[in-house]
Write an enzyme that holds these catalytic residues in place. Structure first.
Site, short mmCIF file in Angstrom:
data_model
loop_
_atom_site.label_atom_id
_atom_site.label_comp_id
_atom_site.label_asym_id
_atom_site.label_seq_id
_atom_site.Cartn_x
_atom_site.Cartn_y
_atom_site.Cartn_z
CG HIS A 65 3.44 16.36 20.90
ND1 HIS A 65 2.63 16.69 21.95
CD2 HIS A 65 3.65 15.02 20.98
CE1 HIS A 65 2.35 15.60 22.64
NE2 HIS A 65 2.96 14.56 22.08
CG HIS B 43 4.09 15.54 28.01
ND1 HIS B 43 3.10 16.40 27.60
CD2 HIS B 43 3.87 14.37 27.35
CE1 HIS B 43 2.32 15.78 26.74
NE2 HIS B 43 2.77 14.55 26.57
CB CYS C 227 -0.61 14.96 24.50
SG CYS C 227 -0.18 13.55 25.53
#
Length: 356
Positions: A248, A285, A117
């Site tokens: 995040h 996401h 990520c």
């Protein structure tokens, strides 16, 4: 300092920056039941997806062309420009990356970042450093991830995805993220590389990378790793006052609390009330594409003068004592923003973004 002179994005809101701008401004998540594959045996059934089953590399080719055209690059300038990618590591990723650079008329691939990520932020930091070190006049950065059955199943079987169909970053009652289709491309250049070049979207003023290797999937509760990445990015940028953090924040209980601790620990004491939001609740996401999509969100926030809201919020959590953006009319308070992304294994990359 690297100037972003070309920028393109593709998300579940649709193709283009205008679709992303309008979708984020609406505060309505681009989330719907998954129809791309069968989810009947899963806990989770929602994602933020584009229609059909688009091909990621074809999408990246179009996005790179769009960003290069927007930056006004000639055929000759493209031929001298390298490509840095952020992608999921697969058996044929390297070969496809080389083919992508050739199809876009670029010099070749410098690196493919696969740090989960944090991959896009790491790729952007890599490109900015190549420019700062005078190794390159300009670099094209691209990356993305589209929701597929194998990744969806992996996240779902691990109990990470929310079964609620709503992602609630930093909120009480949060239960996990929703995956999303996302890809983007950016042209980063030295300020003096082309006199009269198009005005930049923003500047990558600082960057910091850490990998604490605390645990494969669990964060340190004190947020030490991400906090160090934030501190390094701020120091490289000259210590500016950050007015907004695009976090995040995947809406998992442990990670959001650790990230909140990291933000408060990494920023100076007088920045404890900095405004914070996670846009993953809106566009989903996007895994390896997250940092690039969120770079576009920050660029649009500078241009539009409006911060993205922290969607899905239902109430404050004592473990996340942050000044969340809950009002869609809030404007950036300073000329600097922070973009933070972390990944499994303890990798973190922070970017300090400056207004053009």
């Amino acid at each position: 300092m690297a100037h972003v002179t070309g920028l393109s994005a593709l998300t579940a809101y649709g193709p283009g920056l205008a679709a992303l701008r309008d979708g984020v401004a609406s505060g309505v998540p681009a989330v719907a039941p998954v129809t791309r594959f069968d989810t009947r045996h899963h806990r989770a059934h929602h994602a933020a997806t584009l229609p059909g089953n688009p091909d990621l590399f074809e999408a990246l080719r179009g996005l790179i062309d769009e960003a290069c055209d927007q930056a006004g690059l000639t055929v000759q300038e493209r031929a001298g420009t390298p490509l840095v990618l952020a992608l999921h590591a697969g058996r044929d990723t390297a070969a496809k990356a080389v083919a992508l650079a050739a199809a876009c008329g670029l010099r070749g691939v410098v690196a493919v970042h696969t740090a989960a990520c944090a991959a896009s932020n790491s790729a952007l930091a890599d490109a900015a450093e190549l420019i700062a070190d005078l190794a390159e006049e300009r670099v094209v950065v691209a990356g993305g991830s589209f929701v597929d059955p194998s990744m969806f199943a992996a996240f779902d079987s691990a109990g990470i995805l929310t079964a609620e169909g709503v992602s609630r970053p930093f909120s009480a009652g949060r239960s996990g993220p929703i995956l999303g289709d996302g890809a983007a491309a950016a042209v980063l250049e030295r300020a003096d590389s082309r006199p009269g070049q198009p005005g930049p979207w923003l500047r990558v003023a600082g960057w910091g990378n850490t990998c604490e290797a605390h645990h494969v999937v669990r964060p340190r509760e004190d947020g030490r790793g991400p906090a160090e990445a934030i501190a390094k990015a701020l120091a490289r940028a000259g210590g500016p006052r950050v007015g907004y953090v695009n976090a995040h924040a995947t809406a998992t209980p442990a990670f959001d609390a650790a990230e909140a601790a990291a933000i408060l620990r990494g920023l100076p004491a007088d920045s404890a009330d900095v405004r914070v939001s996670s846009t993953k609740a809106l566009h989903g996401h996007c895994l390896e594409g997250s940092g690039l999509v969120e770079l576009a969100v920050c660029a649009l926030a500078f241009r539009e003068g409006r911060l993205p809201v922290n969607a899905g919020f239902t109430g404050f959590d004592d473990g996340c004592p942050l000044n969340l953006v809950l009002d869609s009319e809030q404007a950036p308070e300073t000329g600097h923003m922070l973009s933070l992304n972390t990944g499994f294994g303890g990798v973190s990359t922070a970017l300090v973004l400056a207004a053009p």
